[in-house]
Design an enzyme around this catalytic site. Structure first.
Site, PDB file in Angstrom:
ATOM      1  N   SER A  88     -22.052   5.616  55.464  1.00 44.05           N
ATOM      2  CA  SER A  88     -21.177   4.388  54.872  1.00 44.05           C
ATOM      3  C   SER A  88     -20.410   4.883  53.765  1.00 44.05           C
ATOM      4  CB  SER A  88     -21.852   3.390  54.532  1.00 44.05           C
ATOM      5  OG  SER A  88     -22.951   3.624  53.133  1.00 44.05           O
ATOM      6  N   LYS A  89     -19.732   3.864  53.105  1.00 42.40           N
ATOM      7  CA  LYS A  89     -19.030   4.047  51.959  1.00 42.40           C
ATOM      8  C   LYS A  89     -19.658   4.469  50.616  1.00 42.40           C
ATOM      9  CE  LYS A  89     -14.770   1.141  51.688  1.00 42.40           C
ATOM     10  NZ  LYS A  89     -14.756   0.147  52.280  1.00 42.40           N
ATOM     11  N   ARG A  90     -21.133   3.929  50.759  1.00 43.11           N
ATOM     12  CA  ARG A  90     -21.912   4.683  49.774  1.00 43.11           C
ATOM     13  C   ARG A  90     -22.067   6.017  49.609  1.00 43.11           C
ATOM     14  NH1 ARG A  90     -26.329   1.167  51.121  1.00 43.11           N
ATOM     15  NH2 ARG A  90     -24.845   0.388  52.413  1.00 43.11           N
ATOM     16  N   GLY A 106     -19.644   8.101  49.973  1.00 49.59           N
ATOM     17  CA  GLY A 106     -18.670   8.570  49.306  1.00 49.59           C
ATOM     18  C   GLY A 106     -17.484   9.100  50.088  1.00 49.59           C
TER      19      GLY A 106
END
Ligand code: GLU
Length: 483
Positions: free
Chosen positions: A252-254, A256
């Site tokens: 996911s976006k987390r 990076g």
């Protein structure tokens, strides 16, 4: 049977790594089978869809070398076909108008929650009488359209990746909404929803194999019922494993990154990323051969060799694959790819004036590159940035005799406008002899003086590049001031 597959992204964001990988698998399958690859933009969600995301998706696919044979088709241009299909389902008695208000549905969920039941629609408006419908209409209620889903049934298909998959009708949440309520006041129903639109499109576009992420499995069960309701045969389904991060959760976006642009900006090559993405879940018949183009992969690609288990995203592996491509790349091609990264870092590059110098620099740093972005740190000093001297370099500079070594190199450089490799070697040998020190001492001191550190790319080559710009003498003079 001529294979026809598709990628059907929603333009609600930039091209996502998961979508790109699904596109890669569809493309590989189509090319392997001599089939057709269709691009369809699922833009029915008008509130979230944007044309710039469509552009981003198409340019991202093109960047990766994934070409499509038909399309792009846009769902917003096909609304009449969805409306027709809904009418067919209504006429067949397989779909109906549901007049429940949001409050009623919420209340129903609350009760289910209190009874520890899974939230579902309880099909309460399935058998409304004509009078009941009229009464709701009179109240000003607008209906959504629901498709009937019988609880007492099992939906089974032979998934080309996962084998037999079966889903209970009772686990699909009750009769499903296929069209929202009409907000304009002049249509029988409003926005058509994903499951209905996707089935109508896949039927009309003669899609033979639906290859998509495993997160769509429950949708597939619903969609099979829609195919049956519309009286057409069901395509083959293949659900690809999700891409997971190192902790085993969906990437996911987390982590990076999410979009293909992120990878481009991080300095990955499209060839390397495409290569790596095809390995995210697929094992080639020769598992030892890991470097290949998408075209090469398409020759041996099969859905049987796609794993069921989630595919862990491995940055080290992607870096390794990227470096393999970078190290083999033709220098001029590599140079043209490095220029934007230098410019972005504020380094001014004049290709016309400095072509040969830039080619030599590129040749020198190429073996040290893992990502294109590495070119900045590998060449900052060669581009003339002021050197900062690390502890190791300072220690070297402060050793006995080093001052004399560097001074005599400077002396030897006086008046030399052009320095060849042989000149540099001769000067090093000369100073070694004159100062009566080991050659290693001269080399280390020169490196410390020129670069501020004791590790780095080829010393002589770095020196020659610095000399051509006239930066070597000032560097050595500065280093002498530190001693
Ligand atoms: N628009 C859907 C998505 O982006 C397509 C899913 C499908 O392939 O059917 O997830």
């Amino acid at each position: 049977m001529t294979v026809r597959v598709r990628i059907a992204p929603s333009p609600t964001g930039n091209l996502h790594i998961g979508t790109a990988r699904t596109a890669v698998f569809n493309w590989l399958f189509a090319r392997n089978q001599g089939g057709t690859f269709v691009l369809r933009i699922e833009d029915t969600d008008e509130a979230r869809s944007r044309p710039e995301y469509t552009d981003n998706i198409m340019s991202g696919l093109a960047w990766l070398g994934i070409d499509w044979d038909e399309g792009p088709f846009f769902q917003t241009q096909r609304l009449e076909f969805y409306q027709k299909a809904i009418q067919t389902l209504l006429d067949k008695g397989l779909a109906y108008s549901c007049y429940c208000t949001t409050e009623e549905l919420e209340q129903m969920r609350e009760i289910q929650k209190a009874n520890k039941q899974a939230p579902r629609y309880d099909n309460r408006h399935r058998n409304l009488t004509q009078e009941e419908k009229q009464a709701f209409e009179k109240e000003g209620r607008k209906p959504v359209i629901r498709f009937k889903i019988e609880d007492e049934q099992e939906i089974v298909w032979n998934d080309l990746i996962r084998g037999k998959v079966s889903w209970k009708g009772s686990d699909l949440g009750g009769d499903m909404v296929i069209a929202r309520r009409d907000e304009t006041g002049n249509a029988p129903f409003g926005q058509v929803l994903y499951n209905l639109a996707v089935v109508v499109d896949d039927i009309d576009m003669n899609i033979t194999h639906v290859i998509r992420g495993e997160d769509h499995i429950a949708n597939t069960a619903k969609q099979i019922l829609l195919y049956q309701g519309l009286g057409v045969s069901v395509p083959h389904f293949a659900h690809t494993p999700l891409i997971l991060n190192q902790e085993g959760r969906k990437l996911s976006k987390r982590d990076g990154v999410t979009s293909i642009d992120d990878f481009r900006e991080m300095g990955f090559l499209p060839s390397a990323l495409g290569n790596y993405m095809s390995l995210l879940g697929w094992t080639p018949p020769d598992a030892t051969a890991e470097i290949f183009t998408l075209k090469e992969a398409s020759q041996t690609f099969s859905l049987e060799r796609v794993n069921k288990a989630g595919a862990k995203f491995d940055w080290d592996k992607l870096d390794w694959i990227n470096s393999q491509y970078l190290h083999k790349m033709e220098i001029n091609e590599l140079l043209s790819l490095l220029i934007p990264f230098w410019k972005k870092a504020g380094i001014s590059v004049d290709l016309e004036k400095d072509k040969i110098w830039l080619e030599s620099l590129t040749t020198m740093i190429a073996p040290s590159l893992t990502r294109l972005t590495d070119c900045v740190k590998e060449s900052r000093l060669i581009f003339g940035e002021t050197a900062t001297y690390n502890e190791e370099a300072l220690k070297q500079l402060k050793q006995e005799g080093v001052k004399e070594v560097l001074s005599s190199i400077l002396e030897g450089l006086k008046g030399k406008t052009h320095l060849t490799h042989d000149d540099a070697q001769a000067l090093i040998n000369e100073v070694t002899k004159a100062q009566n020190v080991k050659k290693g001492v001269v080399m280390r001191s020169l490196r410390a003086g020129l670069m501020g550190e004791l590790k780095g790319p080829d010393l002589t080559q770095s020196w020659l590049l610095l000399h051509e710009k006239g930066w070597d003498q000032s560097r050595l003079e500065n280093a002498l001031k530190l001693i």
